[in-house]
Design an enzyme around this catalytic site. Structure first.
Site, mmCIF file in Angstrom:
data_model
loop_
_atom_site.group_PDB
_atom_site.id
_atom_site.type_symbol
_atom_site.label_atom_id
_atom_site.label_comp_id
_atom_site.label_asym_id
_atom_site.label_seq_id
_atom_site.Cartn_x
_atom_site.Cartn_y
_atom_site.Cartn_z
ATOM 1 C CG ASP A 45 -4.646 2.910 4.714
ATOM 2 O OD1 ASP A 45 -5.192 4.223 5.438
ATOM 3 O OD2 ASP A 45 -4.180 2.387 5.075
ATOM 4 C CB SER A 46 -8.770 7.166 6.485
ATOM 5 O OG SER A 46 -8.986 7.618 6.003
ATOM 6 C CG ASP A 84 -2.462 6.308 3.577
ATOM 7 O OD1 ASP A 84 -1.671 6.527 4.113
ATOM 8 O OD2 ASP A 84 -3.179 6.631 4.249
ATOM 9 C CE LYS A 114 -0.088 8.649 5.941
ATOM 10 N NZ LYS A 114 -0.937 6.939 6.771
ATOM 11 C CD GLU A 116 -0.366 2.433 8.425
ATOM 12 O OE1 GLU A 116 -0.510 1.499 9.406
ATOM 13 O OE2 GLU A 116 -1.528 3.253 8.374
ATOM 14 C CD GLU A 183 -3.487 7.373 13.746
ATOM 15 O OE1 GLU A 183 -3.162 7.230 12.141
ATOM 16 O OE2 GLU A 183 -4.893 6.808 13.387
HETATM 17 O O1 KIV Z 1 -5.249 7.357 6.400
HETATM 18 C C1 KIV Z 1 -5.186 8.406 6.694
HETATM 19 O O2 KIV Z 1 -6.289 8.883 6.750
HETATM 20 C C2 KIV Z 1 -4.397 8.857 7.277
HETATM 21 C C3 KIV Z 1 -4.207 9.383 8.563
HETATM 22 C C4 KIV Z 1 -5.455 9.131 10.042
HETATM 23 C C5 KIV Z 1 -3.420 9.843 8.886
HETATM 24 O O3 KIV Z 1 -3.270 8.069 7.487
#
Ligand code: KIV
Length: 280
Positions: A45-46, A84, A114, A116, A183
């Site tokens: 989600d970055s 994500d 993924k 969190e 992280e």
């Molecule tokens: O969204 C992302 O890029 C991440 C990484 C920093 C692990 O979750």
């Protein structure tokens, strides 16, 4: 041959084989990563910060995640593609969480999702795994909680926070997570966590004691060489300046008539060219 199985990663850990994960958000990035034999791609989600111009990952939507997952899957044949779950797509209620995780696999084509969080997420992880959805956990500085943390602060620095993080990691593993991202936590803590788990830890800003590492594509390639310089990033290239120079050169060549050249032009035979010239 097909895609790598998520179960291989624990085997690799048992063999002491380290591996790299990198983010990918589109077809060209995923294609390059696959050509470089990177075994896991994360549609993070970055994407919100590095591609969509948001100031954090918080605004990212499910539709955006599905949209960015599809080309990454189309560009790859071997890599595990992890997508994500964005903020508030799984924290609200379990039915939403299942539906949204299902969308990333069914519509996006991802191999795994993924999410969190630690103990609060254990039941959700268990349900997903039971339903056939492989889950990667994410602990430490979890960017979706940036407003709660009050900024990008190192996590797990006190003994109590370290104990909590270790027990969260164990709980995620017990719930069936196949790997856990750590992280921005002290390297010593990440090493302790890694030693206590059979599933691999994937570190970013968590030191060399993790079983694997993840980097954000745009950061490691230096696309934002004039902006994002994070301590946990290694800039392997400064492609931002190369891309900017190329664009500047292109603009100048168009302006002064150096582009296109004969090499870039298509011609017809003389007779047809004469007809073109005389047509009204
Ligand atoms: O969204 C992302 O890029 C991440 C990484 C920093 C692990 O979750």
């Amino acid at each position: 041959m097909g895609r790598l199985s998520v179960h291989k990663l624990s085997e690799w850990k048992a063999q002491g084989r380290r591996f790299a994960m990198v983010t990918a958000y589109d077809y060209p990035g995923a294609r390059l990563a696959e050509q470089a034999d990177i075994p896991i791609l994360l549609v993070g989600d970055s994407v919100g910060s590095v591609v969509l111009g948001y100031d954090s990952t918080v605004p990212v939507t499910m539709d955006e995640m599905v949209h960015h997952t599809k080309p990454v899957v189309r560009a790859t044949e071997k890599a595990i593609v992890v997508a994500d779950l964005p903020f508030m797509s799984y924290q609200t209620d379990p039915a939403d969480a299942m539906r949204n995780a299902g969308r990333l696999l069914k519509e996006g084509g991802a191999t795994a999702v993924k999410l969190e969080g630690g103990s609060a997420m254990v039941e959700t992880v268990r349900r997903m795994v039971d339903a056939g959805i492989p889950v990667m956990g994410h602990l430490g500085l979890t960017p979706q909680s940036i407003n709660q943390f009050g900024g990008h602060k190192v996590q797990g620095k006190s003994p109590a926070a370290a104990v909590k993080l270790i027990s969260d990691a164990k709980a995620l593993e017990d719930a069936g997570a196949f790997a856990i991202v750590l992280e921005t936590i002290p390297a010593e803590l990440a090493k302790c966590v890694s030693e206590r788990l059979t599933v691999p830890t994937i570190g970013i800003g968590a030191g060399a004691g993790c079983d694997a590492q993840v980097q954000v594509l745009h950061d490691m390639l230096g696309i934002y060489d004039d902006w994002r310089q994070l301590k946990h990033t290694k800039r392997y290239r400064t492609l931002g300046s190369e891309m900017r120079d190329a664009l500047r050169q292109y603009r100048e060549e168009v302006e002064n008539g150096d582009f296109p050249t004969e090499e870039n032009s298509i011609h017809v035979d003389r007779k047809l060219a004469r007809e073109f010239a005389h047509s009204s």
